[in-house]
Enzyme design. Structure first.
Site, PDB file in Angstrom:
ATOM      1  N   CYS A  76       0.901  -1.287   0.098  1.00  0.00           N
ATOM      2  CA  CYS A  76      -0.101   0.115  -0.088  1.00  0.00           C
ATOM      3  C   CYS A  76       0.836   1.134   0.025  1.00  0.00           C
ATOM      4  O   CYS A  76       0.387   2.313  -0.601  1.00  0.00           O
ATOM      5  CB  CYS A  76      -0.955   0.037   1.299  1.00  0.00           C
ATOM      6  SG  CYS A  76      -1.757  -1.646   1.497  1.00  0.00           S
ATOM      7  N   ASP A 108      -2.893  -3.538   8.107  1.00  0.00           N
ATOM      8  CA  ASP A 108      -4.131  -4.273   8.539  1.00  0.00           C
ATOM      9  C   ASP A 108      -4.069  -5.895   8.013  1.00  0.00           C
ATOM     10  O   ASP A 108      -4.256  -6.644   8.670  1.00  0.00           O
ATOM     11  CB  ASP A 108      -5.296  -3.895   8.017  1.00  0.00           C
ATOM     12  CG  ASP A 108      -5.741  -2.479   8.994  1.00  0.00           C
ATOM     13  OD1 ASP A 108      -6.605  -2.329   9.635  1.00  0.00           O
ATOM     14  OD2 ASP A 108      -4.785  -1.505   8.991  1.00  0.00           O
ATOM     15  N   CYS A 149      -2.490   2.628   3.235  1.00  0.00           N
ATOM     16  CA  CYS A 149      -2.875   1.635   3.934  1.00  0.00           C
ATOM     17  C   CYS A 149      -4.000   2.212   4.754  1.00  0.00           C
ATOM     18  O   CYS A 149      -4.008   3.372   5.201  1.00  0.00           O
ATOM     19  CB  CYS A 149      -1.961   0.703   4.692  1.00  0.00           C
ATOM     20  SG  CYS A 149      -2.462  -0.904   5.553  1.00  0.00           S
ATOM     21  N   ASP A 150      -4.956   1.500   5.118  1.00  0.00           N
ATOM     22  CA  ASP A 150      -6.199   1.827   5.822  1.00  0.00           C
ATOM     23  C   ASP A 150      -6.020   2.980   6.691  1.00  0.00           C
ATOM     24  O   ASP A 150      -6.803   4.020   6.634  1.00  0.00           O
ATOM     25  CB  ASP A 150      -6.752   0.696   6.693  1.00  0.00           C
ATOM     26  CG  ASP A 150      -7.258  -0.587   5.757  1.00  0.00           C
ATOM     27  OD1 ASP A 150      -6.790  -0.471   4.553  1.00  0.00           O
ATOM     28  OD2 ASP A 150      -7.826  -1.308   6.151  1.00  0.00           O
ATOM     29  N   LYS A 151      -5.370   2.781   7.847  1.00  0.00           N
ATOM     30  CA  LYS A 151      -5.348   3.835   8.747  1.00  0.00           C
ATOM     31  C   LYS A 151      -4.469   5.434   8.417  1.00  0.00           C
ATOM     32  O   LYS A 151      -4.618   6.273   9.015  1.00  0.00           O
ATOM     33  CB  LYS A 151      -4.694   3.603  10.033  1.00  0.00           C
ATOM     34  CG  LYS A 151      -5.541   2.288  10.732  1.00  0.00           C
ATOM     35  CD  LYS A 151      -6.758   2.216  10.533  1.00  0.00           C
ATOM     36  CE  LYS A 151      -7.638   0.908  10.657  1.00  0.00           C
ATOM     37  NZ  LYS A 151      -7.603   0.246   9.830  1.00  0.00           N
ATOM     38  N   CYS A 225      -5.399  -2.314  -1.153  1.00  0.00           N
ATOM     39  CA  CYS A 225      -6.430  -3.366  -1.527  1.00  0.00           C
ATOM     40  C   CYS A 225      -7.150  -2.805  -2.977  1.00  0.00           C
ATOM     41  O   CYS A 225      -7.870  -1.844  -2.845  1.00  0.00           O
ATOM     42  CB  CYS A 225      -7.103  -3.749  -0.371  1.00  0.00           C
ATOM     43  SG  CYS A 225      -6.402  -4.427   0.671  1.00  0.00           S
ATOM     44  N   GLU A 488      -9.368  -5.680  13.986  1.00  0.00           N
ATOM     45  CA  GLU A 488     -10.289  -6.285  13.151  1.00  0.00           C
ATOM     46  C   GLU A 488     -10.460  -7.610  13.445  1.00  0.00           C
ATOM     47  O   GLU A 488      -9.656  -8.476  13.845  1.00  0.00           O
ATOM     48  CB  GLU A 488      -9.760  -6.036  11.545  1.00  0.00           C
ATOM     49  CG  GLU A 488      -9.861  -4.703  10.985  1.00  0.00           C
ATOM     50  CD  GLU A 488      -9.307  -4.544   9.563  1.00  0.00           C
ATOM     51  OE1 GLU A 488      -9.280  -3.403   9.123  1.00  0.00           O
ATOM     52  OE2 GLU A 488      -8.935  -5.504   8.962  1.00  0.00           O
ATOM     53  N   SER A 514     -13.108  -5.444   9.001  1.00  0.00           N
ATOM     54  CA  SER A 514     -12.040  -5.145   7.491  1.00  0.00           C
ATOM     55  C   SER A 514     -13.175  -4.608   6.533  1.00  0.00           C
ATOM     56  O   SER A 514     -14.223  -5.017   6.587  1.00  0.00           O
ATOM     57  CB  SER A 514     -11.402  -6.435   7.062  1.00  0.00           C
ATOM     58  OG  SER A 514     -11.005  -6.044   5.773  1.00  0.00           O
TER      59      SER A 514
END
Length: 604
Positions: A76, A108, A149-151, A225, A488, A514
């Site tokens: 990511c 994650d 990435c997510d955060k 993702c 998660e 997730s």
């Protein structure tokens, strides 16, 4: 703020330097300010020593901070060094100086079902702190952030909102989906397939060679993702909030032909974001002029239309708090989100991926479709210096596309309004809980609880076929303070789907999910079990009732029985680890998921 001084008639008086670059001149001194110039000689000596500034004229230039969360440990963000360096070049072409810093990143996808996952949500708040530290610590005039990435996507924008200096954010781009012909010759794969594949292997639905191909080919290269999981959800939300340039969220990090090289189209964003940030400096446009109640309502609208992740609830609450939007709260996900049909036919609820959205015009197509239907505020300001409606003036709606299958028109949605994310409450969730329907028109589910005090216990039981159809899996002590870190629960949720139980087993937890999660899944139950929320008193066999239409989450116990159990409750030792370091800090400072699970300290 302090602006520096100049010498006038034997006195030093406040000096107003040119707009847009006064802060950094306090840090470095300015050639036209003799007092400040002498005072900050040591600062300039250090900057010259690292080759950052080579002439006195360099110190006349405004300084832009580029915060690019980076590590070489996940796809990511692993290209962010290169992308940040490209942005730096473009910033300096425009008469500014640029500094690059790399806040922390936790994956994650890599930390699932390990203690490492406890650091994921925590990292969001620390990323915001890093943006503040690196930008304020060098008194930069402007700010560019990268999210991957997510955060990292919400974390850097929380920092932008907190600092309120001219700023723009840029998403590093989704990955290309993978191809695994042993699994499907026609359907591209993504990380969700890998997680579900583990459970499918455990239950004998696929063999070890199938699983190995998923491991090696479902994630072909750079990028977040590839489906509408949390990273792409948040990237789309940033366009809706107006803090990212329109059309940048869906552009892939790499190409199919060369999945581990930065895509030329994404590389071109370096010039665009540099230009936009310099323009914000010139005009004085700040996040506080972009982020508003209306812009957060736009974010909810887009989040629901794309079938976004439940993590968006936590992150929007956290960003609104940093932006000082006190009128924004969790109830508005129902009041605004319930009006929005599901339009994006993308994974996990559909069949396409983020790059397919890019091919038909990107997230602006979603926003224009909502705008034309009266479901988006067009009068909000954006970092382009134009309103949302002005940005979208030449964008087609979904029903004007040659291929209306990726983004569906309002008249023919993937699922009608009210069938995505819903905020629930009840005697199991006195504050709130979050259910993600992803277009499934589920009205009611009721069944006996199977209670677990950890994610691992639940995963083991599901993979050992100990969970029967009709059951409600309960996973507790996984909330913000309980875990700590609110990890998660993708392992158990994927195991349920991978075992073929997605329509027959529900899951309730005080942890989170997730973006890949789908099925009958309720998370963010608040108050959490660690804090004495009602999940803590559940026993195996208690009947849990999920009334989706009424947004109710209840256990069929009398008030008297619940009160009796609560008086007898004590935290089990295995559910109360004694963390050190940042985990201990987070447990001490974390708020409920009802408020975004942010770290909060008193005003004093």
């Amino acid at each position: 703020r302090f602006h520096g001084y100049r010498f006038v008639e034997d006195q030093f008086v406040e000096m107003q330097l040119a707009p847009g670059h006064t802060r950094s001149h306090v840090f470095t001194g300015h050639p036209d300010d003799p007092y400040g110039w002498v005072k900050m000689t040591c600062t300039r000596a250090n900057l010259r020593a690292c080759g950052k500034y080579t002439s006195d004229d360099d110190f006349r230039k405004p300084l832009i901070s580029i915060c690019a969360p980076w590590t070489d440990m996940l796809p990511c963000n692993c290209h962010f060094k290169e992308l940040a360096d490209e942005i730096k070049v473009e910033v300096e072409k425009r008469g500014c100086k640029a500094m690059v810093s790399h806040p922390v990143v936790i994956s994650d996808g890599e930390s699932q079902m390990t203690d490492a996952m406890r650091y994921s949500l925590i990292s969001r708040d620390y990323i915001a702190d890093c943006v503040e530290i690196m930008t304020e610590g060098y008194m930069a005039d402007g700010l560019i952030t990268l999210g991957g990435c997510d955060k990292t996507v919400p974390g850097v924008v929380m920092g932008m909102a907190r600092l309120d200096i001219p700023a723009v954010t840029l998403f590093g781009g989704p990955a290309q989906p993978g191809t695994c012909d042993r699994i499907s010759k026609d359907k591209p794969q993504d990380p969700g397939d890998v997680m579900e594949g583990i459970a499918s292997y455990k239950t004998g639905l696929i063999d070890i060679e199938d699983l190995k191909q998923l491991e090696c080919q479902a994630l072909p290269g750079y990028g977040s993702c590839s489906a509408m999981f949390t990273a792409c959800t948040m990237a789309s939300i940033m366009e809706a909030l107006g803090v990212a340039l329109p059309g940048t969220a869906a552009v892939a990090a790499a190409t199919k032909e060369d999945p581990q090289q930065l895509n030329a189209a994404k590389r071109a964003h370096a010039a665009l974001v540099a230009e936009a940030t310099v323009n914000c400096l010139k005009t004085g446009l700040k996040p506080s002029q972009v982020l508003s109640q209306k812009s957060f309502e736009n974010a909810i609208a887009v989040m629901y239309a794309i079938g976004g992740s439940t993590n968006g609830v936590l992150h929007l609450l956290a960003m609104a708090k940093e932006a000082g939007i006190t009128s924004f709260n969790i109830s508005q996900f129902n009041s605004h989100g319930s009006k929005i049909p599901l339009l994006a036919n993308v994974r996990p609820q559909g069949i396409y991926h983020m790059v397919d959205i890019d091919e038909i015009g990107g997230i602006p197509v979603v926003m224009k479709t909502l705008l034309e239907a009266g479901l988006l505020h067009g009068d909000v300001m954006t970092v382009t210096g134009k309103t949302m409606a002005e940005n979208l003036a030449n964008t087609p709606t979904a029903n004007q596309l040659a291929n209306p299958n990726v983004i569906k028109p309002i008249s023919d949605p993937l699922s009608p309004a009210g069938n995505h994310i819903s905020i629930m409450s009840g005697n199991l969730a006195p504050e709130s809980a979050v259910i993600k329907l992803s277009g499934k028109q589920i009205q009611h589910f009721s069944g006996p609880a199977i209670v677990f005090d950890s994610e691992k216990e639940a995963w083991d039981a599901i993979c050992a076929s100990k969970v029967e159809k009709g059951s409600v899996v309960v996973i507790r002590y996984e909330g913000p303070r309980g875990a700590p870190g609110m990890p998660e629960q993708l392992g158990p949720t994927s195991a349920i789907i991978g075992a073929g139980l997605g329509k027959d087993v529900a899951l309730v937890t005080d942890g989170r999910f997730s973006g890949a999660t789908h099925g009958i899944m309720i998370g963010h139950v608040a108050p959490e079990a660690y804090a004495g929320g009602p999940l803590c008193i559940l026993k195996d066999g208690d009947v849990i009732d999920i009334d989706v239409a009424a947004r109710k989450l209840d256990v069929k116990l009398s008030t008297e029985e619940m009160d009796t159990r609560m008086k007898e409750w004590q935290r089990p030792k295995k559910a109360t680890p004694h963390p050190t370091g940042v985990l201990r800090k987070y447990r001490a400072l974390a708020t409920s998921a009802h408020y975004g699970a942010t770290m909060t300290v008193s005003a004093e």
